[in-house]
Enzyme design. Structure first.
Site, PDB file in Angstrom:
ATOM      1  CB  VAL A 180      15.692   8.795  -0.691  1.00 29.19           C
ATOM      2  CG1 VAL A 180      14.433   8.328  -1.380  1.00 29.19           C
ATOM      3  CG2 VAL A 180      16.222   7.742   0.273  1.00 29.19           C
ATOM      4  CE  LYS A 181      20.566   6.843   2.964  1.00 29.11           C
ATOM      5  NZ  LYS A 181      19.751   5.706   2.539  1.00 29.11           N
ATOM      6  CG  HIS A 182      23.060  14.042   0.909  1.00 30.52           C
ATOM      7  ND1 HIS A 182      22.446  13.227   1.830  1.00 30.52           N
ATOM      8  CD2 HIS A 182      23.116  15.269   1.475  1.00 30.52           C
ATOM      9  CE1 HIS A 182      22.139  13.939   2.903  1.00 30.52           C
ATOM     10  NE2 HIS A 182      22.539  15.170   2.715  1.00 30.52           N
TER      11      HIS A 182
END
Length: 391
Positions: free
Chosen positions: A192-194
């Site tokens: 879910v991170k960049h």
């Protein structure tokens, strides 16, 4: 409409091809892609050194090890974070002390930290772990000033904020993780991170001695570097010089990370665009409070906020959470205050210790925020949030 999560990865054909090429190469792990990813990421955030590891928690643990955290260490951090920000201190036997947040931003309040530090004799505390919560950059210049006055180190937990920045007192842009004000910084590459690698993390620093320790601790405390060996029996020889861990990251994940890094700025721009739409939609809605961007991260019409999360506060958070789920909008809560977890309560913390963090938790909700969120999906989310609140 299909289910809408609060966050999700985006895997392109280029990403897939990058992984396939590595899978068919000579190295699946401990190969060239690890160093390539480290070099590219260090350049991206503006740091001298980067060390890729198996996940963000491993990154935090290595930082506390490298800084010499032990049973005599006391470290300050925020209760509004994933528990790994505090747990890394406990892994090394240190004591964690929480300090309350600024309710406007949900970031660790620098003035409250100063009051806590100055309430004790010099040397009582060892360091501070501020968190760039939701992608909102902490003003590390404030914390550095305090740290220098009291001989403290700083680990910047930048897991939410690759590409984020704040403006220092000289008007200079300071990118999260660039090492200008923090001794070490960590990032996470959870889906879910960049930047998504499945699992993975990174430590950045400008300190060559800390960098060397990180490399050693990442691989069992073992070195093959000729100049570091106490003996040398031949080309096969290696020495375990410290008690380290197997915190390596495979080449195939680094290949994915490199591919994702190439479009990191485009993803960040899209996140900021989504945030502007939310801001405009909720600006005049009574009953919805949007977290403010750290003033140090604002420059004219541009923001240094990296928007890993878009957080609102509403009085009936549970009601809104359930209502959105009924419509297949899977909003999330970030975070349950760490000091209220049973483990930390067993160490002496209690509910009520940090009222601003607990008040924030009772009202916070993270809305869908990821680059592939469509305009139609976002409008649907906004409509359902307003529909519930305006009832």
């Amino acid at each position: 409409m299909k289910p809408i999560p609060y966050g999700r990865q985006h895997i392109s054909e280029d990403d897939i091809q990058a992984v396939v090429e590595t899978l068919t190469s000579d190295f699946l792990t401990q190969g060239p892609k690890v160093a390539e990813f480290e070099e590219a990421f260090a350049a991206y955030v503006g740091a001298r050194y980067a060390v890729a590891v198996s996940n963000g928690t491993a990154a935090l643990h290595l930082c506390t090890m490298a800084l010499g955290v032990n049973k005599g260490s006391r470290v300050i951090t925020t209760p509004i974070t994933f528990v790994a920000s505090a747990n890394c201190v406990r892994y090394c036997g240190g004591e964690v002390e929480f300090s309350d947040i600024d309710p406007a931003t949900a970031l660790l309040d620098a003035e409250k930290v100063r009051q806590l530090v100055e309430s004790k004799p010099k040397g009582y505390y060892s360091g501070i772990i501020p968190v760039d919560f939701a992608g909102n950059p902490v003003n590390l210049e404030e914390f550095r000033k305090l740290a220098d006055e009291h001989g403290l180190w700083i680990i910047e937990d930048a897991a939410h904020s690759p590409g984020g920045y704040f403006i220092d007192s000289k008007g200079e842009k300071q990118r999260c993780g660039n090492g200008r004000y923090a001794d070490l910084a960590i990032f996470s590459f959870h889906p879910v991170k960049h930047i998504a690698t499945g699992e993975g993390g990174m430590v950045t620093t400008n300190d060559v001695e800390l960098y060397k320790k990180l490399l050693l601790y990442r691989t069992h405390g073992i070195t093959r570097e000729t100049e570091l060996l106490e003996e040398n029996h031949g080309g096969w020889y290696m020495e375990m010089q410290e008690l380290g861990y197997n915190y390596r990251i495979p080449d195939m994940l680094c290949a994915l990370g490199l591919s994702q890094l190439e479009r990191a700025d485009a993803g960040l721009a899209r996140r900021r665009g989504i945030a502007r739409v939310y801001d405009q939609a909720f600006a005049e809605v009574s009953g919805i409070q949007v977290l403010q961007t750290n003033p140090a991260a604002l420059q004219e019409d541009h923001t240094g906020h990296a928007y890993h999360l878009y957080v609102i506060r509403v009085e009936d958070r549970k009601g809104l959470y359930d209502y959105l789920r009924e419509h297949q909008i899977y909003a999330q809560v970030h975070y349950i205050p760490a000091h209220t977890m049973p483990y930390y309560r067993s160490l002496g913390y209690s509910k009520g210790d940090f009222p601003l963090a607990e008040s924030y938790y009772s009202e916070c909700l993270s809305l869908p925020m990821y680059p592939s969120l469509t305009q139609q999906e976002q409008e649907f989310v906004i409509g359902k949030v307003k529909e519930f609140v305006q009832k």
